[in-house]
Each structure stands twice: as C-alpha cells, then as structure tokens.
Scaffold this active site. Structure first.
Site, short mmCIF file in Angstrom:
data_model
loop_
_atom_site.label_atom_id
_atom_site.label_comp_id
_atom_site.label_asym_id
_atom_site.label_seq_id
_atom_site.Cartn_x
_atom_site.Cartn_y
_atom_site.Cartn_z
N ASP A 1 39.00 37.20 33.15
CA ASP A 1 39.56 36.51 31.99
C ASP A 1 39.59 35.01 32.25
O ASP A 1 39.60 34.55 33.39
CB ASP A 1 40.95 37.03 31.62
CG ASP A 1 41.98 36.82 32.73
OD1 ASP A 1 41.61 36.83 33.92
OD2 ASP A 1 43.17 36.64 32.40
N GLU B 1 44.69 38.17 34.68
CA GLU B 1 45.21 37.24 35.68
C GLU B 1 45.76 35.97 35.06
O GLU B 1 46.82 35.47 35.46
CB GLU B 1 44.10 36.91 36.68
CG GLU B 1 44.61 36.26 37.97
CD GLU B 1 44.74 34.75 37.90
OE1 GLU B 1 45.38 34.16 38.79
OE2 GLU B 1 44.19 34.13 36.94
#
Length: 400
Positions: free
Chosen positions: A89, A150
C-alpha cells in the site's frame, strides 16, 4: 556466485528491478483504495507464484475490512526459517499513478510510492531467483509477507505478522535505508493514542455566560500544561494533534476533547507519560470542570537492544569488508511492521533502497542505492542460512 561476482550480478539486475518497479508504481494501491489494492494483490500473487512460491491471500482482521495481505512461502531443504516483511500500500489516492507515472531522470526514479516501497517489492522478487544460484543459501522456509495495511498502522495485519514471526528464526524488513541508502535501522518508536476529555456546563453565551463552565477554555489550559511532557533526549514525543469543543456559536461549550499522539523509544516511557498526564490534569482552570484522560498503546517500540545491535553489526561488517561501504545506525521516527515481529523473534529493519521526500509528490528513489541494498539482502539471507546470524530452529519452530 561469490564476492564481486555477486555484486556485479546485482548491478546487472537493476534495469530489471526498475522495469518491475515501473509496473507496480503505475498501479494505484493507496491504503484506502480497496479496489486498487486488490488488483495489485492479484498481480503480486501471480509474480510470486511464477517464482515458485505458495501464495496465500489473507483478509485483514477487523476493524480493517476488504483488504488482502499476501504471504508467499518458498520451501527448501535447509534449516533456516526467514521472514521478509514488505508492504504494497502507498499513501497516495486513486488516480495518482495516472497523474504522475513512473519515470527515471538521471539517477533518480519517480512515481507514487516508488521507494516506499514498490522498489523494495521488486528487489525481493528479483532476489528470489538469485538466491537459487547462491552457494550455501538453502533455507527450510522463506516467507515474504506483503502488507496491504502498513500505511494505516497495520491494525488489520499486526496479528498476522506476529503469528508468522513466531514461526521463523528471523524477520527482515524491506523498509528504507536513508536518503543515501547507507543506514541500517536498529530501533523504531512505539506509539500510543491518548484522549483528553473535558466536561463543563452549558450556558447562553450572551445572557448568562457566568452560569456556564467553558470546556473549551479548560481544554486550552490543560494543553498548555502538557507542553513539557516530551523528552527529546529519550526520543519521547507527546503532541496534541486533533481537538474540538462546542457545537453552537451562542452556547458556552460543555464538552471538549483533544487527541494526543505519543511516541516513545523506551516502553517504560508509556507509563511515565500516562502517570504525568494524570497528575498534571488535576490542576484545573475551573474547579467545577471534569477532566479525564485515556490512553491506548497501539505499537510497542523495538530494537536498540543487544540482539538487534549484534545483527546490525554483522551486516555492517559485510558492507564494510565486501562493498567498502560504511553503514550508519538509523532510529526510525515511527513504528512499522518490525514493531510486531520484533516482539517474538530477532528482527532487523532497513534492507530496502534509499528514499528521498517519502510520502510526498517529490518522493524519489536514488537508483544507485538499489544494487548495494540488493547485495546486502542476498548476503544476509545467505549468512542466516549458514547459521552465522541467529540460532536456527529455536524452540522447535513450526511450519509457516
């Protein structure tokens, strides 16, 4: 491959790493873009499968919904069990990849998430076939964990990371290695979320303001009192970040609250900060106001201990002797996924490339950092497999 021959192979691999980085960067995968994340998860699943991995897509846990982490497992005939942590991400919204796609200018590569951490993913994918040709590099299990969560704090992924780490001898995180790619991360701060709440008494702001107890003023008083909680020498930081009071312009506010972001390098500082806050808020601006404080520890600090420092020194020795490169210590300003692995197994962070202007539109990858960091990753895995980094099969580890 050994010595300079391996580094030459790493240098020759850079164009392939960048080509794959271009593919990944040009696919949106913002941490809130569930559709983009799913598309990239499917691409990564195919790429790891092509390299011989057994891939599992793992849905993130509540409260995070509709995100999919990926665990690619590779099996060998050795003893070492190695976990490599990555995330796919980014902090950028859907459409950002189309607005400013990947490009290289001189020795810099640009694009959303190019260094944090799409190129780290590319490096791992390139490292996998190179490991097969590296002498003494047979492992029992090598697991690559790709986190979809994350950049949002890994709330839906932390338990999966901890569970995987328990089944491995060591965890290596592909986070960044400084602007020049010459650092190794030996610690990361923990984080707690605090909430300061004030209860006052409402009154008409024009007709009878003295009848009220202004929660907004009490909150301001409390925040000013808390200014001295940070301890820079201990890397402790306490900062108000969000606040509110009142709902109507003609009413003295009866409620106010502020959120505090608390970062510590020493876990004992969590207790010290909480105790100090509870003592300080006893001093109120208005005797009739009520002030309370709640704190939730989100991420524990990690590293800067004998195990981490020993691992870091071994990597530094390799860099010095084999690359003529002096690695410095990096103390991460915030927590990341190493915070979760380090609680249960030896962990070391900072195996990714260099990065400048992280999380901004100006973020770029210093291309010359790719080859040496790829080399250090390969050599680290090799030395772990040889039993030179950590004890292997500690406590009879289970299958990943």
């Amino acid at each position: 491959m050994e010595g300079n021959e391996l580094f030459l192979a790493c240098r020759e691999a850079v164009p392939e790493v960048l080509k794959l980085s271009e593919r990944l960067v040009n696919m949106d995968s913002g941490t809130d873009d569930t559709a983009g994340l799913r598309r990239k998860a499917e691409v990564l699943s195919s790429l790891f499968t092509e390299e011989g991995g057994s891939v599992r897509l793992m849905e993130t846990a509540p409260p995070v919904r509709d995100k999919w982490n990926l665990a690619a497992t590779f099996h060998g005939t050795g003893r070492a069990r190695i976990l490599i942590l990555t995330h796919y991400d980014t902090v950028f919204p859907a459409g950002e990849a189309a607005r400013r796609p990947f490009f290289v200018e001189g020795e810099r590569a640009y694009g959303p998430g190019v260094a944090d951490m799409q190129t780290s993913l590319s490096m791992v994918l390139k490292a996998l076939p190179m490991l097969r040709g590296l002498e003494g590099c047979d492992y029992h299990t090598l697991t690559v964990f790709c986190n979809a969560d994350e950049e949002a704090g890994s709330r839906g992924s932390r338990d999966q990371i901890t569970a995987l780490a328990r089944k491995h001898d060591i965890a290596l995180n592909m986070e960044l290695s400084g602007a020049e790619g010459n650092l190794i991360t030996v610690s990361g701060r923990g984080m707690a979320n605090g909430k300061l709440s004030v209860r006052g008494r409402a009154a008409h702001s024009a007709a009878e303001p003295p009848a009220g107890v202004n929660a907004g003023l009490e909150l301001a008083h409390q925040l000013l009192q808390l200014r001295s909680l940070s301890r820079p020498e201990l890397r402790t930081a306490v900062n108000p970040t969000v606040g509110s009071f009142g709902s109507r312009p003609n009413v003295i506010p009866d409620h106010a609250e502020a959120l505090l972001n608390i970062r510590v390098a020493d876990a004992a500082e969590f207790a010290r900060v909480e105790q100090d806050i509870r003592e300080i808020i006893r001093n109120r601006l208005f005797a009739e106001s009520e002030v309370s404080f709640d704190m939730d520890i989100a991420i524990m600090p990690y590293g800067n201990n004998p195990v981490t420092l020993d691992l870091a020194e071994k990597v530094r020795a390799i860099a010095r002797a084999e690359l003529g490169m002096e690695l410095g210590y990096r103390h991460a300003i915030g927590g990341n996924d190493t915070s979760f692995s380090a609680q249960v197994c030896p962990s070391l962070d900072g195996f990714g490339p260099g990065c400048v202007a992280m999380h901004t539109a100006e973020e770029y990858l210093p291309v010359p950092t790719v080859a040496p960091r790829l080399y250090l990753l390969l050599r680290m895995v090799q030395e772990v497999c040889r039993g030179n980094m950590v004890p292997l099969n500690r406590n009879g580890l289970e299958e990943a």
